[in-house]
Write a protein that holds these residues in place. Sequence first.
Motif, PDB file in Angstrom:
ATOM      1  N   ALA A  44     -11.871-115.656 -20.534  1.00 24.03           N
ATOM      2  CA  ALA A  44     -12.769-115.947 -21.560  1.00 24.03           C
ATOM      3  C   ALA A  44     -14.121-116.394 -20.766  1.00 24.03           C
ATOM      4  CB  ALA A  44     -12.374-116.750 -22.811  1.00 24.03           C
ATOM      5  N   ALA A  45     -13.854-117.377 -20.084  1.00 24.90           N
ATOM      6  CA  ALA A  45     -15.092-118.008 -19.330  1.00 24.90           C
ATOM      7  C   ALA A  45     -15.965-116.942 -18.577  1.00 24.90           C
ATOM      8  CB  ALA A  45     -14.503-119.217 -18.257  1.00 24.90           C
ATOM      9  N   ARG A  46     -14.939-116.137 -17.642  1.00 24.07           N
ATOM     10  CA  ARG A  46     -15.726-114.997 -16.955  1.00 24.07           C
ATOM     11  C   ARG A  46     -16.261-113.834 -18.000  1.00 24.07           C
ATOM     12  NH1 ARG A  46     -14.818-114.779 -11.722  1.00 24.07           N
ATOM     13  NH2 ARG A  46     -15.571-112.510 -11.692  1.00 24.07           N
ATOM     14  N   SER A  47     -15.602-113.525 -19.001  1.00 21.48           N
ATOM     15  CA  SER A  47     -16.150-112.681 -20.070  1.00 21.48           C
ATOM     16  C   SER A  47     -17.371-113.034 -20.425  1.00 21.48           C
ATOM     17  CB  SER A  47     -15.035-112.675 -21.164  1.00 21.48           C
ATOM     18  OG  SER A  47     -13.806-112.144 -20.641  1.00 21.48           O
ATOM     19  N   VAL A  48     -17.567-114.374 -20.848  1.00 20.91           N
ATOM     20  CA  VAL A  48     -19.032-114.814 -21.456  1.00 20.91           C
ATOM     21  C   VAL A  48     -20.184-114.980 -20.249  1.00 20.91           C
ATOM     22  CG1 VAL A  48     -17.984-115.922 -23.425  1.00 20.91           C
ATOM     23  CG2 VAL A  48     -18.372-117.204 -21.511  1.00 20.91           C
ATOM     24  N   GLY A  49     -19.676-114.594 -18.985  1.00 14.93           N
ATOM     25  CA  GLY A  49     -20.603-114.790 -18.035  1.00 14.93           C
ATOM     26  C   GLY A  49     -20.603-116.004 -16.919  1.00 14.93           C
TER      27      GLY A  49
END
Length: 252
Positions: A44-49
């Motif tokens: 999720a952290a990677r997904s939001v940039g």
Amino acid sequence: MAALRRFMRLTALAASLLLCLIPHLLWRAARRRSPWPPRFLALAARSVGARVRIDGHPFQGDSFIIANHVSWVDILALGGATGAAFVAHDGIARWPVISWLAAQNNTLFVARERRGALSSQLDALRAALAGHQPVALFPEGTTSDGTGLLPFKPSLLAVLLPPPRSVRIQPVHIDYGPATAEISWHSDEPAGANVRRLLERKGRLEVTLRFLEPFDPAICPDRKALAATTRERIAASIAAHLPPFTCGAPLV
């Protein structure tokens, strides 16, 4: 382009959830501790940039993590890196979907304004520590602008005196570098507005988790000293890593 970035990040976030949800439910059905919540938080952290970097060494034994609080991204980054269960305000327990996701990671919901509930909250926190999952607390109680620290609320730190087993406190400085002022969630900004602003942000969001030296809580005579010791160590790291354009900003 901002709307497209928001759509792409939300799509990636949903895909991360779907990828982790089924195996998580299977592990839970087998009555086994699921490794999937921290994996979801990391995705999720990677997904939001966000791009998370570790500085220092996470404690490998039973730990109680105390960190500064700048953004909701803190939870994704820190949870994904450590597998910690979070202590959160009980208002989150009433948020649709978010509350269920938080519960999957063994989040402990507390009511900070209800003094009479402190005893039962400490009992629940002791039970959480007995499960050998790291526990993380943001003792400021809310997010700040990232250039300083709000006062630490020491009440829940009473669970560490006397310390259960060989639990160590590990202070963590969550550092967004030059992006801190841009992404911090403070003042009266609505939650939805902050989420939208971060999802529409250009480029990556570099996050450094600075794991400071862990220490034995038994060195502190009481919970106020424990809060002060931890706050001083995080404040020193913030002061040492302030971006050049904020150098000299006072820690409050």
